[in-house]
Design a protein around this motif. Structure first.
Motif, PDB file in Angstrom:
ATOM      1  N   VAL A   1       0.835  -1.200   0.000  1.00  0.00           N
ATOM      2  CA  VAL A   1       0.000   0.000   0.000  1.00  0.00           C
ATOM      3  C   VAL A   1       0.874   1.257   0.000  1.00  0.00           C
ATOM      4  O   VAL A   1       0.611   2.223  -0.734  1.00  0.00           O
ATOM      5  N   ASP A   2       1.937   1.259   0.813  1.00  0.00           N
ATOM      6  CA  ASP A   2       2.813   2.427   0.875  1.00  0.00           C
ATOM      7  C   ASP A   2       3.502   2.682  -0.459  1.00  0.00           C
ATOM      8  O   ASP A   2       3.711   3.836  -0.866  1.00  0.00           O
ATOM      9  N   THR A   3       3.861   1.623  -1.159  1.00  0.00           N
ATOM     10  CA  THR A   3       4.586   1.755  -2.426  1.00  0.00           C
ATOM     11  C   THR A   3       3.669   2.118  -3.586  1.00  0.00           C
ATOM     12  O   THR A   3       3.970   3.016  -4.382  1.00  0.00           O
ATOM     13  N   GLU A   4       2.521   1.418  -3.674  1.00  0.00           N
ATOM     14  CA  GLU A   4       1.636   1.584  -4.830  1.00  0.00           C
ATOM     15  C   GLU A   4       0.501   2.577  -4.594  1.00  0.00           C
ATOM     16  O   GLU A   4      -0.067   3.098  -5.554  1.00  0.00           O
ATOM     17  N   GLY A   5       0.144   2.813  -3.344  1.00  0.00           N
ATOM     18  CA  GLY A   5      -0.953   3.734  -3.053  1.00  0.00           C
ATOM     19  C   GLY A   5      -2.287   3.030  -2.938  1.00  0.00           C
ATOM     20  O   GLY A   5      -2.479   1.912  -3.443  1.00  0.00           O
ATOM     21  N   TRP A   6      -3.248   3.702  -2.257  1.00  0.00           N
ATOM     22  CA  TRP A   6      -4.554   3.097  -2.002  1.00  0.00           C
ATOM     23  C   TRP A   6      -5.366   2.890  -3.273  1.00  0.00           C
ATOM     24  O   TRP A   6      -6.119   1.932  -3.401  1.00  0.00           O
ATOM     25  N   GLU A   7      -5.229   3.814  -4.223  1.00  0.00           N
ATOM     26  CA  GLU A   7      -6.014   3.678  -5.451  1.00  0.00           C
ATOM     27  C   GLU A   7      -5.615   2.416  -6.213  1.00  0.00           C
ATOM     28  O   GLU A   7      -6.467   1.659  -6.686  1.00  0.00           O
ATOM     29  N   HIS A   8      -4.309   2.179  -6.330  1.00  0.00           N
ATOM     30  CA  HIS A   8      -3.840   0.962  -6.990  1.00  0.00           C
ATOM     31  C   HIS A   8      -4.255  -0.279  -6.204  1.00  0.00           C
ATOM     32  O   HIS A   8      -4.667  -1.290  -6.802  1.00  0.00           O
ATOM     33  N   PHE A   9      -4.144  -0.199  -4.890  1.00  0.00           N
ATOM     34  CA  PHE A   9      -4.545  -1.336  -4.057  1.00  0.00           C
ATOM     35  C   PHE A   9      -6.022  -1.656  -4.252  1.00  0.00           C
ATOM     36  O   PHE A   9      -6.413  -2.825  -4.289  1.00  0.00           O
ATOM     37  N   GLY A  10      -6.860  -0.614  -4.359  1.00  0.00           N
ATOM     38  CA  GLY A  10      -8.288  -0.839  -4.559  1.00  0.00           C
ATOM     39  C   GLY A  10      -8.594  -1.560  -5.857  1.00  0.00           C
ATOM     40  O   GLY A  10      -9.558  -2.332  -5.935  1.00  0.00           O
TER      41      GLY A  10
END
Length: 405
Positions: free
Chosen positions: A48-57
């Motif tokens: 999550v820290d690397t890719e961000g919440w939007e990518h994680f979603g």
């Protein structure tokens, strides 16, 4: 609850964390599981820290037996088996969950072998069973009931500005009559094909901590109900509105309202059924004090019980809790259950609270019925139903099916 109750979390090792709470919390393991919600779900922090919440979603990673493959909004979610899952690899190579809102379409897809298992309605169960399909039902029952609003308005502490006299339902004898008029077993048999049982309380269930197993459902006694109405000064009956609205856990909401209205009519209570929707109705029952158009009236309602019986007390809280407030002076029991250091003490407080509302006939429990049904054919070896306190969850039995969908 979590922000105030958890003071710190220590990482002990790769697979161990120590949670420090502000007070005793005997139900913490349940509360941080995925059963009551998502607060305890484990997320991959580095990802999550690397890719961000939007990518994680869009590309989620979890700790379960399935790996996310694809998602098409309004159409499907697709997974593949995670062979290294700690609990053992799934018996399926792929899992595709289709979004098919129409009941008839789901049934037709099942008959054409386009799906292996499908959500079905109660009225489809018999036909599909006759056609050779197996029907599985959620063992966690849906609590079906009728709420009576503002029955204690006018009592000390609830007689100030904004409180409307509830009329006939402020009398205990009337509330008892409304309960004795209902043939609960007949409702279970006629509307739910016997898939359930009459209820004594709501919304706790037999799996809940503090479930008052000693309480029996109110008996069906229309003769005594009519006598109670006469003794209370309502021999000629009275009018009441019975609001009803669709809920996912209770598809037969209108039929239930009609049945209740018929039983009440037999003792002189003339119920006007008012169809509405939960969005329009929620502001009325959440308002404190409840408005004049709701006070003294009734509505159908349904939900499932939770493991912690304390969570079943909110519908009964008084006005300080800003919720339904179907009964006064219930804060004591909720507070005791919340502060209890052991499961046993939680159970004792919950049971005492439910005895109070039961003895005062504050509302009308109807039945605990099947809230979810599934049908499947020979492509599955079987279906194992795991009880979750908020919803049913289905998982296949061990035994690879003949298809991989």
């Amino acid at each position: 609850q979590f922000a105030a109750g958890i003071t710190d979390v220590d990482v002990v090792s790769t697979y161990t964390a120590r949670i420090i709470t502000a007070n005793p919390w005997p139900t913490l393991p349940y509360d941080i599981s995925n059963q009551p919600g998502i607060e305890g779900v484990i997320l991959p922090k580095n990802y999550v820290d690397t890719e961000g919440w939007e990518h994680f979603g869009r590309n989620p990673v979890g700790t379960g037996p399935w790996k996310f493959v694809a998602h098409e909004t309004g159409n499907f979610i697709e997974y593949e088996a995670f062979e290294d899952y700690w609990g053992g690899a799934p018996e399926y190579d792929q899992l595709r969950m289709l979004v098919v809102p129409e009941l008839s379409t789901r049934s037709a897809m099942l008959r054409r072998d386009e799906v292996d298992i499908a959500d079905i309605s109660l009225d489809q169960a018999g036909t599909l069973k006759d056609a050779g399909f197996t029907v599985a039902e959620d063992p966690q029952r849906t609590s079906l009931r009728v709420h009576l609003y503002g029955t204690y308005y006018g009592e000390p502490g609830y007689d100030g500005e904004g409180y409307t006299d509830p009329g006939p339902t402020k009398h205990l004898a009337v509330r008892k009559a409304l309960n004795l008029a209902i043939n609960r077993q007949e409702i279970v048999d006629a509307l739910f094909e016997g898939r359930g049982s009459p209820a004594a309380v709501f919304p706790v269930s037999s799996i809940s901590i503090g479930y008052p197993a000693d309480l029996e459902p109110y008996p069906y006694d229309p003769e005594q109900a009519r006598q109670l109405m006469q003794d209370a000064g309502f021999a000629s009956g009275f009018d009441i509105k019975l609001f009803t609205f669709p809920q996912g856990s209770m598809p037969a909401y209108l039929e239930v309202a009609e049945a209740v209205a018929g039983y009440w009519d037999a003792i002189g209570v003339r119920a006007e059924i008012v169809p509405t929707d939960i969005g329009a109705f929620r502001p009325l029952y959440n308002a404190q004090p409840q408005p004049a158009e709701l006070t003294g009236q009734a509505s159908t309602f349904a939900s499932t019980g939770r493991l912690n019986g304390r969570d079943g007390l909110p519908p009964w809280w008084n006005v300080s809790r800003k919720l339904l407030a179907l009964s006064p002076n219930m804060d004591e029991y909720y507070t005791r259950a919340s502060e209890a250091p052991t499961v046993e003490e939680i159970g004792k407080a919950v049971q005492e609270g439910y005895h109070v509302v039961y003895d005062n006939y504050r509302s009308v429990p109807i039945a605990n019925v099947s809230g979810a049904l599934w049908a499947y054919g020979n492509s599955l070896a079987g279906v194992n139903i795991t009880i979750l306190p908020l919803r049913g969850f289905i998982a296949p039995w061990i035994g690879r099916p003949s298809t991989t969908n």
